[in-house]
Design a protein around this motif. Structure first.
Motif, PDB file in Angstrom:
ATOM      1  N   GLU A  73      43.640  33.893 -69.770  1.00 21.90           N
ATOM      2  CA  GLU A  73      44.662  34.637 -68.855  1.00 21.90           C
ATOM      3  C   GLU A  73      44.716  33.987 -67.270  1.00 21.90           C
ATOM      4  O   GLU A  73      43.533  33.872 -67.003  1.00 21.90           O
ATOM      5  CB  GLU A  73      44.477  35.840 -68.698  1.00 21.90           C
ATOM      6  CG  GLU A  73      44.868  36.694 -70.017  1.00 21.90           C
ATOM      7  CD  GLU A  73      46.555  36.811 -70.294  1.00 21.90           C
ATOM      8  OE1 GLU A  73      47.322  37.194 -69.527  1.00 21.90           O
ATOM      9  OE2 GLU A  73      46.640  36.023 -71.409  1.00 21.90           O
ATOM     10  N   ARG A  74      45.938  34.049 -66.746  1.00 19.30           N
ATOM     11  CA  ARG A  74      45.842  33.334 -65.223  1.00 19.30           C
ATOM     12  C   ARG A  74      45.129  34.059 -64.155  1.00 19.30           C
ATOM     13  O   ARG A  74      44.427  33.556 -63.344  1.00 19.30           O
ATOM     14  CB  ARG A  74      47.410  33.258 -65.044  1.00 19.30           C
ATOM     15  CG  ARG A  74      47.345  32.413 -63.544  1.00 19.30           C
ATOM     16  CD  ARG A  74      49.025  32.121 -63.228  1.00 19.30           C
ATOM     17  NE  ARG A  74      48.905  31.434 -62.221  1.00 19.30           N
ATOM     18  CZ  ARG A  74      50.030  30.927 -61.582  1.00 19.30           C
ATOM     19  NH1 ARG A  74      51.291  31.064 -62.191  1.00 19.30           N
ATOM     20  NH2 ARG A  74      50.033  30.256 -60.476  1.00 19.30           N
ATOM     21  N   ALA A  75      45.246  35.566 -64.376  1.00 20.21           N
ATOM     22  CA  ALA A  75      44.713  36.193 -63.264  1.00 20.21           C
ATOM     23  C   ALA A  75      43.269  36.094 -62.819  1.00 20.21           C
ATOM     24  O   ALA A  75      42.879  35.806 -61.771  1.00 20.21           O
ATOM     25  CB  ALA A  75      45.364  37.720 -63.105  1.00 20.21           C
ATOM     26  N   PRO A  76      42.302  36.162 -63.814  1.00 17.77           N
ATOM     27  CA  PRO A  76      41.043  36.080 -63.688  1.00 17.77           C
ATOM     28  C   PRO A  76      40.582  34.636 -63.342  1.00 17.77           C
ATOM     29  O   PRO A  76      39.655  34.446 -62.287  1.00 17.77           O
ATOM     30  CB  PRO A  76      40.425  36.346 -65.070  1.00 17.77           C
ATOM     31  CG  PRO A  76      41.548  36.901 -65.630  1.00 17.77           C
ATOM     32  CD  PRO A  76      42.711  36.533 -65.278  1.00 17.77           C
ATOM     33  N   VAL A  77      41.220  33.368 -63.683  1.00 14.62           N
ATOM     34  CA  VAL A  77      41.028  32.070 -63.256  1.00 14.62           C
ATOM     35  C   VAL A  77      41.528  32.047 -61.946  1.00 14.62           C
ATOM     36  O   VAL A  77      40.628  31.531 -61.086  1.00 14.62           O
ATOM     37  CB  VAL A  77      41.707  31.208 -64.290  1.00 14.62           C
ATOM     38  CG1 VAL A  77      41.419  29.761 -63.844  1.00 14.62           C
ATOM     39  CG2 VAL A  77      41.114  31.217 -65.873  1.00 14.62           C
ATOM     40  N   ASP A  78      42.577  32.573 -61.413  1.00 15.70           N
ATOM     41  CA  ASP A  78      43.211  32.341 -60.108  1.00 15.70           C
ATOM     42  C   ASP A  78      42.056  33.056 -59.042  1.00 15.70           C
ATOM     43  O   ASP A  78      41.930  32.636 -58.005  1.00 15.70           O
ATOM     44  CB  ASP A  78      44.573  33.053 -59.908  1.00 15.70           C
ATOM     45  CG  ASP A  78      45.565  32.129 -60.389  1.00 15.70           C
ATOM     46  OD1 ASP A  78      45.333  31.056 -60.826  1.00 15.70           O
ATOM     47  OD2 ASP A  78      46.684  32.832 -60.622  1.00 15.70           O
ATOM     48  N   TYR A  79      41.546  34.122 -59.539  1.00 14.01           N
ATOM     49  CA  TYR A  79      40.513  35.029 -58.876  1.00 14.01           C
ATOM     50  C   TYR A  79      39.350  34.135 -58.580  1.00 14.01           C
ATOM     51  O   TYR A  79      38.840  33.998 -57.368  1.00 14.01           O
ATOM     52  CB  TYR A  79      40.131  36.398 -59.351  1.00 14.01           C
ATOM     53  CG  TYR A  79      39.066  37.120 -58.857  1.00 14.01           C
ATOM     54  CD1 TYR A  79      39.061  37.619 -57.559  1.00 14.01           C
ATOM     55  CD2 TYR A  79      37.645  37.149 -59.240  1.00 14.01           C
ATOM     56  CE1 TYR A  79      38.103  38.433 -56.951  1.00 14.01           C
ATOM     57  CE2 TYR A  79      36.676  37.474 -58.673  1.00 14.01           C
ATOM     58  CZ  TYR A  79      36.904  38.239 -57.654  1.00 14.01           C
ATOM     59  OH  TYR A  79      35.740  39.173 -57.094  1.00 14.01           O
ATOM     60  N   LEU A  80      38.595  33.479 -59.779  1.00 10.14           N
ATOM     61  CA  LEU A  80      37.750  32.543 -59.523  1.00 10.14           C
ATOM     62  C   LEU A  80      37.995  31.520 -58.591  1.00 10.14           C
ATOM     63  O   LEU A  80      37.176  31.216 -57.756  1.00 10.14           O
ATOM     64  CB  LEU A  80      37.218  32.070 -61.069  1.00 10.14           C
ATOM     65  CG  LEU A  80      36.700  33.033 -61.636  1.00 10.14           C
ATOM     66  CD1 LEU A  80      36.399  32.692 -63.218  1.00 10.14           C
ATOM     67  CD2 LEU A  80      35.356  33.776 -61.073  1.00 10.14           C
ATOM     68  N   GLN A  81      39.229  30.651 -58.684  1.00 12.84           N
ATOM     69  CA  GLN A  81      39.535  29.607 -57.730  1.00 12.84           C
ATOM     70  C   GLN A  81      39.543  30.191 -56.181  1.00 12.84           C
ATOM     71  O   GLN A  81      39.352  29.367 -55.211  1.00 12.84           O
ATOM     72  CB  GLN A  81      40.989  29.233 -58.028  1.00 12.84           C
ATOM     73  CG  GLN A  81      41.317  28.083 -57.367  1.00 12.84           C
ATOM     74  CD  GLN A  81      40.735  26.736 -57.586  1.00 12.84           C
ATOM     75  OE1 GLN A  81      40.325  26.205 -58.558  1.00 12.84           O
ATOM     76  NE2 GLN A  81      40.029  26.213 -56.357  1.00 12.84           N
ATOM     77  N   VAL A  82      40.219  31.382 -56.069  1.00 11.06           N
ATOM     78  CA  VAL A  82      40.114  31.973 -54.543  1.00 11.06           C
ATOM     79  C   VAL A  82      38.767  32.135 -54.127  1.00 11.06           C
ATOM     80  O   VAL A  82      38.298  31.789 -52.879  1.00 11.06           O
ATOM     81  CB  VAL A  82      40.891  33.198 -54.611  1.00 11.06           C
ATOM     82  CG1 VAL A  82      40.606  34.319 -53.340  1.00 11.06           C
ATOM     83  CG2 VAL A  82      42.150  33.194 -54.765  1.00 11.06           C
ATOM     84  N   GLN A  83      37.633  32.559 -54.904  1.00  8.18           N
ATOM     85  CA  GLN A  83      36.247  32.377 -54.499  1.00  8.18           C
ATOM     86  C   GLN A  83      35.841  31.205 -54.269  1.00  8.18           C
ATOM     87  O   GLN A  83      35.027  31.178 -53.360  1.00  8.18           O
ATOM     88  CB  GLN A  83      35.464  33.421 -55.736  1.00  8.18           C
ATOM     89  CG  GLN A  83      35.894  34.822 -55.883  1.00  8.18           C
ATOM     90  CD  GLN A  83      36.239  35.592 -54.726  1.00  8.18           C
ATOM     91  OE1 GLN A  83      35.389  35.546 -53.981  1.00  8.18           O
ATOM     92  NE2 GLN A  83      37.279  36.154 -54.692  1.00  8.18           N
ATOM     93  N   LEU A  84      36.200  30.346 -54.999  1.00  6.56           N
ATOM     94  CA  LEU A  84      35.771  29.014 -54.836  1.00  6.56           C
ATOM     95  C   LEU A  84      36.312  28.293 -53.395  1.00  6.56           C
ATOM     96  O   LEU A  84      35.455  27.859 -52.406  1.00  6.56           O
ATOM     97  CB  LEU A  84      35.982  27.926 -55.990  1.00  6.56           C
ATOM     98  CG  LEU A  84      35.925  26.375 -55.497  1.00  6.56           C
ATOM     99  CD1 LEU A  84      34.328  26.286 -55.476  1.00  6.56           C
ATOM    100  CD2 LEU A  84      36.254  25.640 -56.743  1.00  6.56           C
ATOM    101  N   ASP A  85      37.468  28.720 -53.246  1.00  6.98           N
ATOM    102  CA  ASP A  85      38.190  28.015 -52.033  1.00  6.98           C
ATOM    103  C   ASP A  85      37.484  28.834 -50.595  1.00  6.98           C
ATOM    104  O   ASP A  85      37.474  28.127 -49.572  1.00  6.98           O
ATOM    105  CB  ASP A  85      39.585  28.428 -51.991  1.00  6.98           C
ATOM    106  CG  ASP A  85      40.328  27.537 -53.069  1.00  6.98           C
ATOM    107  OD1 ASP A  85      39.773  26.471 -53.543  1.00  6.98           O
ATOM    108  OD2 ASP A  85      41.378  27.856 -53.516  1.00  6.98           O
ATOM    109  N   SER A  86      37.183  30.237 -50.867  1.00  5.86           N
ATOM    110  CA  SER A  86      36.688  30.823 -49.715  1.00  5.86           C
ATOM    111  C   SER A  86      35.644  31.848 -50.251  1.00  5.86           C
ATOM    112  O   SER A  86      35.726  33.030 -50.751  1.00  5.86           O
ATOM    113  CB  SER A  86      38.008  31.917 -49.239  1.00  5.86           C
ATOM    114  OG  SER A  86      38.789  31.219 -48.508  1.00  5.86           O
ATOM    115  N   PRO A  87      34.383  31.115 -50.318  1.00  2.00           N
ATOM    116  CA  PRO A  87      33.362  31.953 -50.830  1.00  2.00           C
ATOM    117  C   PRO A  87      32.992  33.247 -50.393  1.00  2.00           C
ATOM    118  O   PRO A  87      33.329  33.492 -49.022  1.00  2.00           O
ATOM    119  CB  PRO A  87      32.048  31.009 -50.437  1.00  2.00           C
ATOM    120  CG  PRO A  87      32.901  29.726 -50.723  1.00  2.00           C
ATOM    121  CD  PRO A  87      33.906  29.728 -49.893  1.00  2.00           C
TER     122      PRO A  87
END
Length: 189
Positions: A172-186
């Motif tokens: 599912e897209r939403a959890p992956v997008d959430y992890l990407q946001v955390q990588l982009d802005s720890p």
């Protein structure tokens, strides 16, 4: 007659005292076993943590990295079990760190595609490594790796390769997008 009224009042007083004690007693929350839950948010989904036998309590460290940009964010548990970001300057937000770990464990998917000898991984966004890599170190020394590929054109999901399993997962897209946001802005301040 007076004696009967006194016993009645005493009985009402005892009943009220019992009710007051029951209401003031703190409730003890019980752990929720997600393995047998039906309905709700995860109805119809498999969860990555269940597929891999990966409970959140047993995760020692997580590395999120971008295959394309070379960014990475690492979080691990200290000696007391709290999440820290050893390679970052500042303090890791503990609640967000716990949410990252829970997200990795939950990663819901509905479908998998079998990998065959003719599977062209580029079709699924793995050129060659995908867009996001999730590496998990367990307390017992075991490891898991999840490579996120491209978006699925017909649904709100990402293609993913998991460990050495012979399937491509549609996460599912939403959890992956959430992890990407955390990588982009720890979540470090």
């Amino acid at each position: 007659m007076k004696r009967r009224g006194l016993f009645l009042l005493l009985g009402v007083f005892i009943l009220l005292a019992i009710v007051a004690l029951l209401q003031s007693r703190p409730s003890t929350p019980s752990a929720v076993d997600m393995s047998n839950q039906t309905g709700g948010v995860f109805e119809g989904y498999e969860l990555m943590g269940q597929t891999l036998g990966m409970p959140v309590e047993e995760i020692a460290a997580i590395r999120l990295s971008s295959a394309q940009e070379g960014e990475q964010f690492i979080m691990s548990r200290d000696g007391t079990g709290n999440w820290i970001a050893p390679n970052e300057t500042g303090t890791l937000d503990g609640e967000t760190a716990a949410n990252i770990a829970k997200t990795v464990v939950l990663l819901p998917y509905q479908t998998t595609l079998d990998i065959t000898e003719t599977t062209e991984f580029e079709t699924y966004g793995f050129t060659p490594n995908g867009t996001l890599s999730i590496e998990i170190l367990m307390r017992d020394g075991g490891t898991h790796a999840i490579a996120i590929g491209g978006l699925v054109p017909t649904t709100d999901a990402y293609y993913a390769l998991v460990d050495e399993l012979p399937q491509i997962f549609l996460l599912e897209r939403a959890p992956v997008d959430y992890l990407q946001v955390q990588l982009d802005s720890p979540p470090v301040s």
